[in-house]
Write an enzyme that holds these catalytic residues in place. Structure first.
Site, PDB file in Angstrom:
ATOM      1  N   SER A 146       0.916  -1.122   0.054  1.00  0.00           N
ATOM      2  CA  SER A 146      -0.068   0.033   0.046  1.00  0.00           C
ATOM      3  C   SER A 146       0.907   1.239   0.069  1.00  0.00           C
ATOM      4  CB  SER A 146      -0.785  -0.112   1.229  1.00  0.00           C
ATOM      5  OG  SER A 146      -1.515   1.300   1.566  1.00  0.00           O
ATOM      6  N   TYR A 159      -2.742   0.050  10.373  1.00  0.00           N
ATOM      7  CA  TYR A 159      -2.410  -0.550   8.922  1.00  0.00           C
ATOM      8  C   TYR A 159      -1.005   0.110   8.476  1.00  0.00           C
ATOM      9  CZ  TYR A 159      -3.716  -1.516   4.246  1.00  0.00           C
ATOM     10  OH  TYR A 159      -3.811  -1.934   2.790  1.00  0.00           O
TER      11      TYR A 159
END
Length: 254
Positions: A146, A159
């Site tokens: 990501s 995250y």
């Protein structure tokens, strides 16, 4: 006479590729990317019904796809998979997110996210590389990471921690396995339109924040990921390891 260089091939004909999280969204896009390049594609996921539906659709399109029910967080099952089959390419698209303010993160959420996004990625990589090295064959391991592995995000401390950890892991493993010609890299997308992100896009405040960051002025689509995966899976990226391809529309540019 000038000797002309030739563009390396993106063709994956004759290659065996494992794609995890392949039943929908980005994972299905990854599976399609390698299958359309000619690979025999083992599509792995936990949800059997949805996995079978995806594989049947790929087969109907004339692609060489095989359903492989697998819980990637089960390290024993992952190890057995790589004992039974040596893959030329492994693409890890499995992942979860539990977003909240850092001060509200529970131990249960922390353990769940780290278990899937980092622990399972670590051991999938290790077992894939061990099989490749034992078979004395080069290989490519690709993680769908990501942009949050390169920056911070609102309510995304957990995250980001997992994805930053994944990026560091990839660098270290690339150093360890380079001499055996086992490459490992990541693809780092921005927000991609999938069923997984629809709730975020439906929130006007969150959508405004996203659009303020993406310089290309649109959210990502699954197709935006596919070319990067095909590149990293193929010989066209033979000199690429220990790095990431940011598919972020300029988010991390500043």
């Amino acid at each position: 006479m000038t000797k002309l260089p030739h563009t390396p091939s993106f063709d994956l004909t004759g290659k065996k590729v494992l794609v995890t999280g392949a039943s929908s969204g980005i994972g299905l896009g990854c599976a399609m990317a390698v299958a359309e390049a000619g690979a025999q594609t083992y599509c792995a996921a936990r949800g059997i019904e949805r996995l079978n539906g995806a594989v049947e659709a790929m087969q109907s399109a004339g692609l060489d796809a095989i359903a492989l029910p697998l819980d990637q967080s089960d390290v024993t099952a992952v190890a057995e998979t790589h004992k039974e089959q040596v893959f030329d390419v492994v693409v890890n698209s499995a992942g979860i997110a539990r977003h909240s303010a850092a001060i509200d993160t529970t131990e249960q959420d922390y353990d769940a996210v780290m278990h899937v996004n980092l622990r399972s990625a670590y051991f999938l990589s290790a077992h894939a590389a061990k099989a490749m090295i034992s078979a004395e064959k080069p290989g490519s391991i690709i993680h769908i990471s990501s942009q949050m592995g390169h920056t911070g995000g609102v309510d995304r401390a957990l995250y980001c921690a997992a994805k930053h950890g994944l990026e560091g892991m990839i660098k270290a493993m690339a150093m360890e396995w380079g001499k055996q010609r086992v490459r490992i890299n990541s693809v780092c997308p921005t927000f991609i339109r999938t069923p997984f992100t629809e709730a975020t896009f439906a929130d006007p405040e969150r959508l405004a924040w996203i659009m303020s960051k993406i310089k290309l002025d649109r959210v990502g689509e699954v197709e935006d990921i596919m070319g990067a995966v095909q590149y990293l899976a193929s010989d066209a990226s033979a000199m690429v390891t220990g790095t990431s391809l940011l598919i972020d529309g300029g988010w991390t540019a500043g």
